[in-house]
Write a protein that holds these residues in place. Structure first.
Motif, PDB file in Angstrom:
ATOM      1  N   TRP A 261      13.631  68.053  62.358  1.00 16.41           N
ATOM      2  CA  TRP A 261      13.330  67.708  63.867  1.00 16.41           C
ATOM      3  C   TRP A 261      14.507  66.595  64.104  1.00 16.41           C
ATOM      4  N   ARG A 262      15.480  67.243  64.574  1.00 16.95           N
ATOM      5  CA  ARG A 262      16.812  66.694  64.965  1.00 16.95           C
ATOM      6  C   ARG A 262      16.965  66.264  66.311  1.00 16.95           C
ATOM      7  N   GLY A 263      15.699  66.530  66.949  1.00 19.10           N
ATOM      8  CA  GLY A 263      15.772  66.063  68.398  1.00 19.10           C
ATOM      9  C   GLY A 263      15.751  64.630  68.595  1.00 19.10           C
ATOM     10  N   PRO A 264      15.231  64.080  69.918  1.00 20.53           N
ATOM     11  CA  PRO A 264      15.133  62.750  70.107  1.00 20.53           C
ATOM     12  C   PRO A 264      14.294  61.956  69.195  1.00 20.53           C
ATOM     13  N   ASP A 265      14.111  60.884  68.816  1.00 25.71           N
ATOM     14  CA  ASP A 265      13.447  60.217  67.785  1.00 25.71           C
ATOM     15  C   ASP A 265      11.846  60.014  68.195  1.00 25.71           C
ATOM     16  N   LEU A 266      11.559  60.105  69.276  1.00 26.76           N
ATOM     17  CA  LEU A 266      10.328  60.201  69.575  1.00 26.76           C
ATOM     18  C   LEU A 266       9.542  61.290  69.051  1.00 26.76           C
ATOM     19  N   LEU A 267      10.069  62.690  69.256  1.00 26.92           N
ATOM     20  CA  LEU A 267       9.604  63.671  68.693  1.00 26.92           C
ATOM     21  C   LEU A 267       9.342  63.643  67.219  1.00 26.92           C
ATOM     22  N   ARG A 268      10.346  63.249  66.535  1.00 26.12           N
ATOM     23  CA  ARG A 268      10.380  63.050  65.110  1.00 26.12           C
ATOM     24  C   ARG A 268       9.092  62.301  64.451  1.00 26.12           C
ATOM     25  N   ARG A 269       9.191  61.047  65.368  1.00 27.30           N
ATOM     26  CA  ARG A 269       7.971  60.117  64.949  1.00 27.30           C
ATOM     27  C   ARG A 269       6.519  60.594  65.061  1.00 27.30           C
ATOM     28  N   VAL A 270       6.290  61.295  66.294  1.00 30.16           N
ATOM     29  CA  VAL A 270       5.000  61.691  66.568  1.00 30.16           C
ATOM     30  C   VAL A 270       4.747  62.857  65.509  1.00 30.16           C
ATOM     31  N   MET A 271       5.832  63.813  65.278  1.00 33.47           N
ATOM     32  CA  MET A 271       5.453  64.820  64.149  1.00 33.47           C
ATOM     33  C   MET A 271       5.088  64.187  62.872  1.00 33.47           C
ATOM     34  N   MET A 272       5.578  63.046  62.443  1.00 32.57           N
ATOM     35  CA  MET A 272       5.550  62.731  61.038  1.00 32.57           C
ATOM     36  C   MET A 272       4.187  61.946  60.997  1.00 32.57           C
ATOM     37  N   ARG A 273       3.437  61.729  62.233  1.00 33.69           N
ATOM     38  CA  ARG A 273       2.079  61.121  62.309  1.00 33.69           C
ATOM     39  C   ARG A 273       0.955  62.156  62.043  1.00 33.69           C
ATOM     40  N   LEU A 274       1.423  63.491  62.084  1.00 33.53           N
ATOM     41  CA  LEU A 274       0.391  64.552  61.871  1.00 33.53           C
ATOM     42  C   LEU A 274       0.080  64.601  60.299  1.00 33.53           C
ATOM     43  N   ASP A 275      -1.178  65.056  59.802  1.00 37.32           N
ATOM     44  CA  ASP A 275      -1.229  65.107  58.641  1.00 37.32           C
ATOM     45  C   ASP A 275      -0.669  66.465  57.961  1.00 37.32           C
ATOM     46  N   PRO A 276      -0.300  66.594  56.927  1.00 42.31           N
ATOM     47  CA  PRO A 276       0.282  67.970  56.301  1.00 42.31           C
ATOM     48  C   PRO A 276      -0.130  69.080  56.719  1.00 42.31           C
ATOM     49  N   LEU A 281       0.777  73.530  60.715  1.00 43.47           N
ATOM     50  CA  LEU A 281       0.462  74.305  61.740  1.00 43.47           C
ATOM     51  C   LEU A 281       1.275  74.366  63.156  1.00 43.47           C
ATOM     52  N   ARG A 282       2.100  73.081  63.230  1.00 47.76           N
ATOM     53  CA  ARG A 282       2.694  72.981  64.362  1.00 47.76           C
ATOM     54  C   ARG A 282       3.892  73.469  64.205  1.00 47.76           C
ATOM     55  N   THR A 283       4.568  73.416  62.796  1.00 50.37           N
ATOM     56  CA  THR A 283       5.908  73.940  62.494  1.00 50.37           C
ATOM     57  C   THR A 283       5.743  75.452  62.591  1.00 50.37           C
ATOM     58  N   ARG A 284       4.875  76.205  62.342  1.00 52.73           N
ATOM     59  CA  ARG A 284       4.608  77.655  62.591  1.00 52.73           C
ATOM     60  C   ARG A 284       4.770  77.833  64.240  1.00 52.73           C
ATOM     61  N   GLU A 285       3.892  76.849  64.758  1.00 49.99           N
ATOM     62  CA  GLU A 285       3.986  77.180  66.240  1.00 49.99           C
ATOM     63  C   GLU A 285       5.554  76.639  66.949  1.00 49.99           C
ATOM     64  N   PHE A 286       5.941  75.789  66.331  1.00 53.49           N
ATOM     65  CA  PHE A 286       7.488  75.390  66.768  1.00 53.49           C
ATOM     66  C   PHE A 286       8.294  76.721  66.680  1.00 53.49           C
ATOM     67  N   LEU A 287       8.446  77.407  65.366  1.00 55.78           N
ATOM     68  CA  LEU A 287       9.121  78.350  65.203  1.00 55.78           C
ATOM     69  C   LEU A 287       8.889  79.832  66.279  1.00 55.78           C
ATOM     70  N   LEU A 288       7.586  79.877  66.547  1.00 58.01           N
ATOM     71  CA  LEU A 288       7.372  80.883  67.373  1.00 58.01           C
ATOM     72  C   LEU A 288       7.842  80.487  68.733  1.00 58.01           C
ATOM     73  N   GLN A 308      20.205  78.399  67.006  1.00 55.40           N
ATOM     74  CA  GLN A 308      20.302  76.832  66.761  1.00 55.40           C
ATOM     75  C   GLN A 308      20.449  76.208  68.308  1.00 55.40           C
ATOM     76  N   ARG A 309      20.869  76.935  69.310  1.00 56.26           N
ATOM     77  CA  ARG A 309      20.788  76.318  70.645  1.00 56.26           C
ATOM     78  C   ARG A 309      19.393  76.352  71.349  1.00 56.26           C
ATOM     79  N   ALA A 310      18.870  77.351  70.833  1.00 60.89           N
ATOM     80  CA  ALA A 310      17.237  77.415  71.335  1.00 60.89           C
ATOM     81  C   ALA A 310      16.340  76.273  70.525  1.00 60.89           C
ATOM     82  N   ILE A 311      16.863  76.144  69.277  1.00 61.79           N
ATOM     83  CA  ILE A 311      15.946  75.032  68.817  1.00 61.79           C
ATOM     84  C   ILE A 311      16.234  73.633  69.161  1.00 61.79           C
ATOM     85  N   ASP A 312      17.418  73.631  69.830  1.00 60.23           N
ATOM     86  CA  ASP A 312      17.860  72.210  70.361  1.00 60.23           C
ATOM     87  C   ASP A 312      17.136  72.053  71.520  1.00 60.23           C
TER      88      ASP A 312
END
Length: 575
Positions: A261-276, A281-288, A308-312
């Motif tokens: 999660w290299r994007g803005p810090d808010l995204l990283r912090r919110v994703m880290m609040r999710l249980d494993p 589940l969201r990681t799979r959804e993210f790649l799709l 990589q551009r699409a990921i960013d």
């Protein structure tokens, strides 16, 4: 990790380490169960890296037919055409390594479980297969003469002579065919007959249809379907949206792919609040979701840079959506737990649509300005000075972005602050056009855009700076006229004041901005227009007689730039 540990529970940091350094596979004793569990995209990344390290033996012997097919789907095509060179390199590697330490017939079985027609189509280009008649000793010499300078291979069954260009790619082709023959004589014969009878165009069309279906399973849906992702969603609706069912994501097998999660810090912090479990589940959804973003922009699915551009882009847009939904946080809750709950409830797709809604508004404003604001000749913003021109161009695309500072390229808008800045930039660009053409501005006739010899080099700032100078020339009675060498010499002498310009120029600009109702942009416009004017006047190059050299003048409209129009109107001045 011990061999008995299930790869489905492999630690994310452990998998990330393998993704970073695939050679770590050489140190593990669970590779036979680890590799088949790898997601297709992760498998392809590892294969590319290990190919460069000449260590495909660590990966390919344990790969599933599905993974190998995905490898060719993502790295054996360029858009809608088979990339013959890359496809042959992979087929050769698969034939050499994939059936390692397996019984005879394993390679043939693998070909049928993959896509046997792709093997034929990739090996057929430039390959000549000629049959050897029985009981004809002269036939071999005759065929060798037919094949000329081609490198030849007589098949073990004695039925064919195969000719290929005598280069590395040709040798790989012969080695691949030889591997098939070693595995199963009858399948080798079928392969040669298939190469002989192949109709390349029809075969590639059929293969593309099947490939598109497999890519859709990875999230690379067709363009019309992918465009649904770019339908804006109101942040209020997303904040109150009922929870969705994500059973289709929970049913996916294999290891959970890793995402940084290299994007803005808010995204990283919110994703880290999710249980494993939810995070996986969201990681799979993210790649799709990333793959849909690739499809919407018609990027090549196998292009690493595009991926990589699409990921960013996706991470930035998700962060933007989080910022917008955060506005609806209930007064008795903290924002981040509320946002984490919303992510778990509605997923990332709806969150992306919220973020894209803000981008779409900026894009619409830039597009309207391009079409109706007289700021473009062809490409969006082509008549605008920097930084407005490149900004309008980057914002007008399907996926609005911002030009990078001091380097080429663009970057995604990463949050509401970027949205506010780009909105201001669009407004400033519109104000610049008003200042140029509006009667309350400098009232410059747009016909001058057609009179310039090379209009693609002209920007509105050139016209405004010229008008500023022209209005102060003694006896000037026009809104605008191209400047002569005498005009520039006068301007250098009378408009430069120490380290700056005559203050009257700034006052003139400010008064016109106020009259147009764009006074809030006056400072930005003045900094750009007047700074460039000062630089041009102070840096005028002169000829031996001390007169400015018009061919070296930039940022101003001179008679050097309207030579064709002057000749048509006044005749050749040299006569």
């Amino acid at each position: 990790m011990v061999a008995s540990q299930s790869p489905q529970t492999l630690d994310a940091d452990d998998l990330r380490a393998i993704d970073d350094d695939p050679l770590l596979l050489d140190t593990r004793d669970d590779v036979p169960v680890l590799v088949p569990a790898l997601p297709a995209a992760t498998f392809v990344r590892l294969a590319r890296k290990l190919r460069d390290d000449n260590r495909l033996d660590l990966l390919l012997p344990h790969a599933t037919p599905y993974q190998l097919t995905s490898l060719l789907d993502l790295d054996g095509w360029v858009r809608d055409r088979i990339d013959i060179k890359r496809a042959r390199v992979w087929l050769h590697a698969i034939a050499e390594y994939a059936p390692a330490q397996r019984p005879r017939g394993a390679l043939a079985d693998l070909m049928y479980e993959m896509d046997p027609e792709l093997w034929t189509a990739a090996l057929a280009v430039g390959t000549v297969v000629l049959e050897l008649p029985e009981d004809d000793d002269n036939a071999r010499d005759h065929i060798q003469q037919q094949l000329g300078s081609l490198r030849t291979y007589e098949t073990p069954d004695g039925f064919f002579i195969v000719g290929v260009p005598d280069d590395e790619l040709g040798r790989r082709t012969l080695q691949t065919i030889h591997h098939v023959y070693e595995d199963d004589l009858s399948e080798g014969r079928k392969l040669c007959l298939a190469i002989q009878s192949l109709l390349p165009a029809q075969a590639e069309e059929d293969l593309l249809r099947f490939r598109n279906g497999r890519l859709a399973d990875l999230g690379f849906v067709d363009w019309e379907e992918a465009m649904k992702l770019l339908q804006p969603l109101d942040h209020r609706a997303a904040a109150a949206h009922e929870a969705l069912d994500f059973g289709h994501l929970r049913d996916l097998e294999g290891l959970t792919p890793t995402v940084r999660w290299r994007g803005p810090d808010l995204l990283r912090r919110v994703m880290m609040r999710l249980d494993p479990q939810e995070h996986g589940l969201r990681t799979r959804e993210f790649l799709l979701l990333v793959n849909e973003v690739i499809s919407a922009q018609r990027f090549d699915p196998g292009d690493d840079d595009a991926n990589q551009r699409a990921i960013d882009q996706t991470q930035s847009t998700l962060a933007l959506g989080l910022e917008m939904i955060a506005r609806e946080t209930p007064s008795d809750q903290d924002a981040e737990p509320f946002l984490a709950g919303r992510v778990a409830a509605i997923g990332l797709r709806l969150l992306f649509r919220v973020g894209y809604g803000a981008l779409d508004k900026v894009r619409e404003a830039a597009t309207v300005l391009h079409r109706t604001g007289r700021v473009s000749l062809a490409a969006p913003g082509s008549l605008l000075d920097r930084p407005w021109g490149p900004t309008i161009a980057a914002l007008s695309g399907l996926y609005p972005e911002l030009p990078r500072r001091n380097v080429k390229g663009t970057r995604p808008l990463r949050g509401l602050q970027d949205v506010r800045e780009t909105t201001t930039m669009v407004a400033q660009a519109g104000a610049l056009a008003q200042l140029c053409f509006d009667p309350k501005g400098f009232a410059i006739d747009p016909v001058w855009l057609d009179r310039v010899d090379m209009p693609e080099r002209l920007v509105l700032g050139d016209l405004i700076r010229t008008a500023l100078v022209h209005r102060r020339l003694p006896g000037s009675g026009q809104a605008l006229a191209p400047l002569t060498a005498d005009d520039l010499a006068w301007a250098r002498e009378h408009l430069l004041r120490g380290d700056g310009l005559d203050p009257a120029l700034g006052r003139d600009l400010a008064e016109r901005c106020a009259a147009l109702g764009v006074g809030e942009h006056q400072s930005a416009l003045a900094e750009n227009l007047l700074t460039r004017l000062h630089v041009e006047l102070a840096g005028l190059e002169v000829d031996p007689d001390g007169m400015p050299m018009l061919a070296r003048v930039g940022g101003l409209l001179t008679i050097q730039q309207v030579g064709m129009w002057l000749r048509l109107r006044h005749g050749d001045p040299s006569n």
